[in-house]
Design a protein around this motif. Sequence first.
Motif, PDB file in Angstrom:
ATOM      1  N   ILE A  84       0.848  -1.189   0.000  1.00 56.84           N
ATOM      2  CA  ILE A  84       0.000   0.000   0.000  1.00 56.84           C
ATOM      3  C   ILE A  84       0.881   1.236   0.000  1.00 56.84           C
ATOM      4  N   ASP A  85       0.552   2.185  -0.858  1.00 53.82           N
ATOM      5  CA  ASP A  85       1.286   3.440  -0.983  1.00 53.82           C
ATOM      6  C   ASP A  85       1.120   4.249   0.306  1.00 53.82           C
ATOM      7  N   ASP A  86       2.244   4.626   0.918  1.00 52.28           N
ATOM      8  CA  ASP A  86       2.204   5.382   2.178  1.00 52.28           C
ATOM      9  C   ASP A  86       1.592   6.766   2.031  1.00 52.28           C
ATOM     10  N   SER A  87       1.788   7.390   0.879  1.00 53.84           N
ATOM     11  CA  SER A  87       1.326   8.768   0.734  1.00 53.84           C
ATOM     12  C   SER A  87      -0.185   8.873   0.589  1.00 53.84           C
ATOM     13  N   ASP A  88      -0.831   7.801   0.156  1.00 53.66           N
ATOM     14  CA  ASP A  88      -2.266   7.828  -0.050  1.00 53.66           C
ATOM     15  C   ASP A  88      -2.831   6.408   0.094  1.00 53.66           C
ATOM     16  N   PRO A  89      -2.970   5.929   1.333  1.00 54.22           N
ATOM     17  CA  PRO A  89      -3.373   4.533   1.549  1.00 54.22           C
ATOM     18  C   PRO A  89      -4.848   4.269   1.272  1.00 54.22           C
ATOM     19  N   ILE A  90      -5.155   4.014   0.027  1.00 52.99           N
ATOM     20  CA  ILE A  90      -6.526   3.748  -0.389  1.00 52.99           C
ATOM     21  C   ILE A  90      -6.681   2.232  -0.553  1.00 52.99           C
ATOM     22  N   PRO A  91      -7.573   1.602   0.216  1.00 52.78           N
ATOM     23  CA  PRO A  91      -7.714   0.138   0.138  1.00 52.78           C
ATOM     24  C   PRO A  91      -7.966  -0.392  -1.264  1.00 52.78           C
ATOM     25  N   GLU A  92      -8.732   0.320  -2.066  1.00 53.49           N
ATOM     26  CA  GLU A  92      -9.046  -0.149  -3.414  1.00 53.49           C
ATOM     27  C   GLU A  92      -7.820  -0.193  -4.323  1.00 53.49           C
ATOM     28  N   GLU A  93      -6.762   0.529  -3.950  1.00 58.32           N
ATOM     29  CA  GLU A  93      -5.542   0.535  -4.754  1.00 58.32           C
ATOM     30  C   GLU A  93      -4.458  -0.381  -4.175  1.00 58.32           C
ATOM     31  N   ALA A  94      -4.782  -1.086  -3.104  1.00 54.75           N
ATOM     32  CA  ALA A  94      -3.823  -2.000  -2.489  1.00 54.75           C
ATOM     33  C   ALA A  94      -3.534  -3.163  -3.434  1.00 54.75           C
ATOM     34  N   ILE A  95      -2.301  -3.629  -3.405  1.00 57.19           N
ATOM     35  CA  ILE A  95      -1.885  -4.744  -4.255  1.00 57.19           C
ATOM     36  C   ILE A  95      -1.700  -5.967  -3.375  1.00 57.19           C
ATOM     37  N   TYR A  96      -2.492  -7.005  -3.641  1.00 52.54           N
ATOM     38  CA  TYR A  96      -2.408  -8.242  -2.860  1.00 52.54           C
ATOM     39  C   TYR A  96      -1.079  -8.931  -3.161  1.00 52.54           C
ATOM     40  N   ILE A  97      -0.399  -9.378  -2.081  1.00 50.24           N
ATOM     41  CA  ILE A  97       0.893 -10.037  -2.230  1.00 50.24           C
ATOM     42  C   ILE A  97       0.791 -11.527  -1.921  1.00 50.24           C
ATOM     43  N   SER A  98       0.310 -11.832  -0.716  1.00 55.44           N
ATOM     44  CA  SER A  98       0.434 -13.197  -0.205  1.00 55.44           C
ATOM     45  C   SER A  98      -0.554 -13.392   0.945  1.00 55.44           C
ATOM     46  N   PRO A  99      -0.923 -14.643   1.243  1.00 56.74           N
ATOM     47  CA  PRO A  99      -1.843 -14.866   2.362  1.00 56.74           C
ATOM     48  C   PRO A  99      -1.224 -14.579   3.730  1.00 56.74           C
ATOM     49  N   SER A 100       0.116 -14.638   3.841  1.00 55.46           N
ATOM     50  CA  SER A 100       0.749 -14.389   5.148  1.00 55.46           C
ATOM     51  C   SER A 100       2.224 -14.068   4.969  1.00 55.46           C
ATOM     52  N   LEU A 101       2.822 -13.558   6.029  1.00 55.65           N
ATOM     53  CA  LEU A 101       4.258 -13.298   6.051  1.00 55.65           C
ATOM     54  C   LEU A 101       5.027 -14.610   5.920  1.00 55.65           C
ATOM     55  N   SER A 102       4.547 -15.646   6.581  1.00 57.34           N
ATOM     56  CA  SER A 102       5.193 -16.963   6.485  1.00 57.34           C
ATOM     57  C   SER A 102       5.190 -17.480   5.049  1.00 57.34           C
ATOM     58  N   ALA A 103       4.061 -17.343   4.355  1.00 63.58           N
ATOM     59  CA  ALA A 103       3.983 -17.806   2.967  1.00 63.58           C
ATOM     60  C   ALA A 103       4.967 -17.039   2.087  1.00 63.58           C
ATOM     61  N   LEU A 104       5.118 -15.747   2.329  1.00 65.99           N
ATOM     62  CA  LEU A 104       6.039 -14.927   1.553  1.00 65.99           C
ATOM     63  C   LEU A 104       7.494 -15.318   1.816  1.00 65.99           C
ATOM     64  N   LEU A 105       7.854 -15.494   3.082  1.00 65.98           N
ATOM     65  CA  LEU A 105       9.250 -15.743   3.441  1.00 65.98           C
ATOM     66  C   LEU A 105       9.680 -17.194   3.294  1.00 65.98           C
ATOM     67  N   PHE A 106       8.788 -18.131   3.566  1.00 70.66           N
ATOM     68  CA  PHE A 106       9.195 -19.537   3.588  1.00 70.66           C
ATOM     69  C   PHE A 106       8.745 -20.332   2.367  1.00 70.66           C
ATOM     70  N   ASP A 107       7.735 -19.817   1.637  1.00 75.02           N
ATOM     71  CA  ASP A 107       7.263 -20.499   0.436  1.00 75.02           C
ATOM     72  C   ASP A 107       7.448 -19.669  -0.828  1.00 75.02           C
ATOM     73  N   GLY A 108       7.863 -18.413  -0.687  1.00 77.50           N
ATOM     74  CA  GLY A 108       8.078 -17.560  -1.858  1.00 77.50           C
ATOM     75  C   GLY A 108       6.807 -17.048  -2.496  1.00 77.50           C
ATOM     76  N   VAL A 109       5.661 -17.258  -1.849  1.00 78.82           N
ATOM     77  CA  VAL A 109       4.377 -16.828  -2.409  1.00 78.82           C
ATOM     78  C   VAL A 109       4.314 -15.296  -2.395  1.00 78.82           C
ATOM     79  N   GLY A 110       4.188 -14.704  -3.562  1.00 76.83           N
ATOM     80  CA  GLY A 110       4.071 -13.256  -3.672  1.00 76.83           C
ATOM     81  C   GLY A 110       5.360 -12.536  -4.033  1.00 76.83           C
ATOM     82  N   LEU A 111       6.483 -13.227  -4.072  1.00 76.45           N
ATOM     83  CA  LEU A 111       7.741 -12.567  -4.441  1.00 76.45           C
ATOM     84  C   LEU A 111       7.671 -11.931  -5.823  1.00 76.45           C
ATOM     85  N   GLU A 112       7.017 -12.621  -6.760  1.00 77.24           N
ATOM     86  CA  GLU A 112       6.925 -12.071  -8.116  1.00 77.24           C
ATOM     87  C   GLU A 112       6.107 -10.781  -8.131  1.00 77.24           C
ATOM     88  N   VAL A 113       5.124 -10.672  -7.241  1.00 78.87           N
ATOM     89  CA  VAL A 113       4.317  -9.446  -7.152  1.00 78.87           C
ATOM     90  C   VAL A 113       5.190  -8.294  -6.668  1.00 78.87           C
TER      91      VAL A 113
END
Length: 179
Positions: free
Chosen positions: A119-148
């Motif tokens: 989410i952009d810090d200067s204008d945190p609008i939920p509709e403009e948020a970019i989904y990355i991963s279901p959890s921090l664990s999935a991102l760090l230990f399974d690589g889910v969302g790294l490409e995003v």
Amino acid sequence: MTLFDSLYPGYTFTSLKNENMVTAEQIDLDLDCMVALGGFSYVPADYVALFSKFGIVEFRYASLNVAIRLRHPVEAYEFSFTEENGRRLSEDSFPVSYGDGRDTIWYSNINGVRGLYLIDDSDPIPEEAIYISPSLSALLFDGVGLEVLAKQFSADDDSVEQFIDKRKIYLNQYQKFTE
């Protein structure tokens, strides 16, 4: 084998210092941390586990130009409640990490989908948020969302495609291992 040995292949990590603690080895979930965390209606368990064990840690995936730095609980509180950043986000949003540039990685529930969002810090609008991963664990230990994250942090297209190909191989090997 340490927890960091379980990181998705390609990640490196560095323990960092800040004004709230002397070194990562001297982590103390003191009253200030507990009060800060208590100010949130939801704090992801994987964030708490990582912070309480290792303090502020930066995870890097160099080939994709991705860096993720855990926020200290007091920084997370100040960022959410003493600045305007968190006001537009749902009550259960938590700023897990600094991203690169002006973006923050939040754990939130947006449009009924719970997970990590950029989410952009200067204008945190939920509709403009970019989904990355279901959890921090999935991102760090399974690589889910790294490409995003890589696409957002200007990794070249070839690097992203190579990562996706390697990820497919990794997932196939993991699937065979668990069968």
